[in-house]
Design an enzyme around this catalytic site. Structure first.
Site, short mmCIF file in Angstrom:
data_model
loop_
_atom_site.label_atom_id
_atom_site.label_comp_id
_atom_site.label_asym_id
_atom_site.label_seq_id
_atom_site.Cartn_x
_atom_site.Cartn_y
_atom_site.Cartn_z
N ARG A 384 0.83 -1.21 0.00
CA ARG A 384 0.00 0.00 0.00
C ARG A 384 0.86 1.26 0.00
O ARG A 384 0.56 2.23 -0.68
CB ARG A 384 -0.91 -0.01 1.24
N CYS A 385 1.94 1.24 0.77
CA CYS A 385 2.83 2.41 0.83
C CYS A 385 3.45 2.69 -0.54
O CYS A 385 3.50 3.83 -1.00
CB CYS A 385 3.91 2.17 1.88
#
Length: 458
Positions: A384-385
């Site tokens: 996600r990052c």
């Protein structure tokens, strides 16, 4: 060894297709660009002219970053390189050095023609680069160019015409504008408010003075376009121009997709050092500073009074009129897939302090919910990052920065000639005719930033 993230390696124009949903994956977005190619057709009668050579080289340097299928250049290239750019001994060497390929124009490929007058009507996309005086742009190949006597060609107008031609070809190939290639698009760099760049009612002023001291802040997309444009100016002794080059970043793979002077050999190196090396090949004198431009940056009395700013962050811009510069020209470019062709150009100091101009910083629109980013998450290619970092990067195209650079440098040149300068210029390359300008109200007549005369016959 540099460990580049996915965001560091993403082609900034391929990202447009991911963000607007026309590509369902990064691979598909990059494949779209690899399917695009163009040709540049140089008339034999124009091959030995330095301005026409500058137009060809500008179009190659910009086009090979946009049309990943290739840029083919047709015409007599076996002539001495007489433009000021340091890319080889012959035009052919320079074309190859910049990433072009010699050969006849492939059938069905958009053509940018570089020549002296109207040609035949073509069945597909074919525009002619037109420039004279301080005017530059494109016209359909069979159309008349600039009417009247615009005067001597100012050295930045071939670059302007090339940038607008590459933009037009991309509008055509991407299907964004059905009328692309069938319209006239251009600007007068002497008078941006002039609605008709094609009608020269009187000769534009001759270029008489060139700057000798400039501070370039940021050496990415815009900063390199500034330097390419400066490289076209006709200095009799290039060492008369002293540049302070400021940046604290390194060249990443994605830098090459937007920055006109970057090549693969520069990746992983400091931007200041690679760009200083190019400037010195051109003959300019350089000093580098490898630190952020921030509230602690202060110009000393002996340093350049004029700054050209290509920062992409508001925090740095808020300091532009607080660092001791007597004149600043800066450009900001759109970041999203819908507005990446837009530009907003300021000169400072102005009526409104820089801290007020960039008082609030809006969060960039996130494209993280687009299908291509969801695919990266779903398949586990990025966490996600990583996806958030990639989605937050700007969409960019080198022809936008190149257009902005000619306008920014023209503001400095008009200042040296005692002409009015613009406080603000706003335009979008989808339709540059719908632009907005506002004049500076500050009096810069007492400013002497250093200049040299243009040699006779240049």
């Amino acid at each position: 060894m540099n460990a580049f993230t996915s965001a560091d390696t993403m082609h900034r124009l391929a990202k447009r297709a991911m963000d607007n949903g026309s590509a369902r994956s990064r691979e598909e977005a990059e494949a779209l660009l690899r399917g695009y190619r163009i040709a540049i057709a140089l008339d034999d009668t124009a091959a030995a002219d330095r301005h026409h050579q500058a137009a060809v080289l500008s179009a190659v340097a910009l086009g090979r970053r946009v049309f990943l299928g290739g840029v083919t250049v047709a015409g007599n290239l076996d002539v001495p390189l007489v433009t000021t750019l340091p890319f080889g001994r012959t035009l052919a060497e320079a074309v190859v050095a910049l990433g072009g390929t010699r050969g006849d124009a492939p059938a069905g490929v958009p053509v940018l023609r570089v020549g002296n007058g109207p040609g035949d009507r073509m069945p597909g996309f074919c525009v002619r680069l037109a420039f004279a005086g301080w005017r530059g742009g494109i016209v359909p190949n069979d159309a008349e160019g600039i009417a009247g006597d615009a005067g001597e060609t100012m050295a930045l107008t071939p670059m302007l015409a090339a940038a607008l031609g590459v933009n037009e070809a991309f509008l055509h190939l991407s299907g964004e504008m059905p009328s692309a290639g069938r319209r006239c698009v251009g600007l007068s760099l002497w008078n941006l408010a002039d609605p008709d760049w094609l009608d020269a009612r009187a000769p534009d002023p001759a270029l008489r003075y060139l700057p000798t001291r400039l501070w370039l802040i940021g050496l990415g997309h815009l900063g390199q376009a500034f330097l390419f444009a400066l490289g076209l100016l006709p200095y009799e002794r290039p060492s008369d121009l002293h540049l302070i080059l400021q940046d604290d970043d390194i060249v990443t793979p994605s830098t090459e997709s937007t920055s006109i002077l970057t090549d693969a050999a520069m990746i992983g190196k400091k931007k200041t050092r690679t760009i200083a090396a190019w400037a010195e090949r051109r003959g300019f004198a350089t000093t580098i500073t490898e630190r952020l431009f921030d509230k602690d940056t202060r110009r000393q009395q002996h340093e350049p009074a004029i700054a050209l700013c290509g920062l992409d962050n508001a925090a740095g811009r808020r300091q532009l009129d607080l660092s001791g510069f007597e004149f600043v020209a800066e450009a900001g470019l759109g970041r999203g897939h819908a507005d990446f062709r837009s530009m907003l150009i300021h000169t400072l100091p102005g009526e409104v302090p820089a801290a007020k101009l960039w008082e609030s910083v809006d969060a960039a629109d996130s494209a993280i919910d687009a299908a291509a980013y969801r695919k990266l998450l779903d398949e586990g290619s990025l966490d996600r990052c990583g996806v958030t970092l990639l989605a937050g990067k700007a969409v960019g195209a080198p022809f936008v920065g190149a257009t902005a650079a000619t306008i920014v440098i023209a503001e400095v040149l008009r200042l040296l000639h005692g002409a009015p300068v613009n406080r603000l210029v706003e335009l979008n390359l989808v339709n540059p005719d719908h632009r907005r300008t506002a004049p500076q109200t500050n009096d810069f007549s007492g400013l002497n930033p250093g200049f040299v005369p243009v040699p006779e016959g240049s």
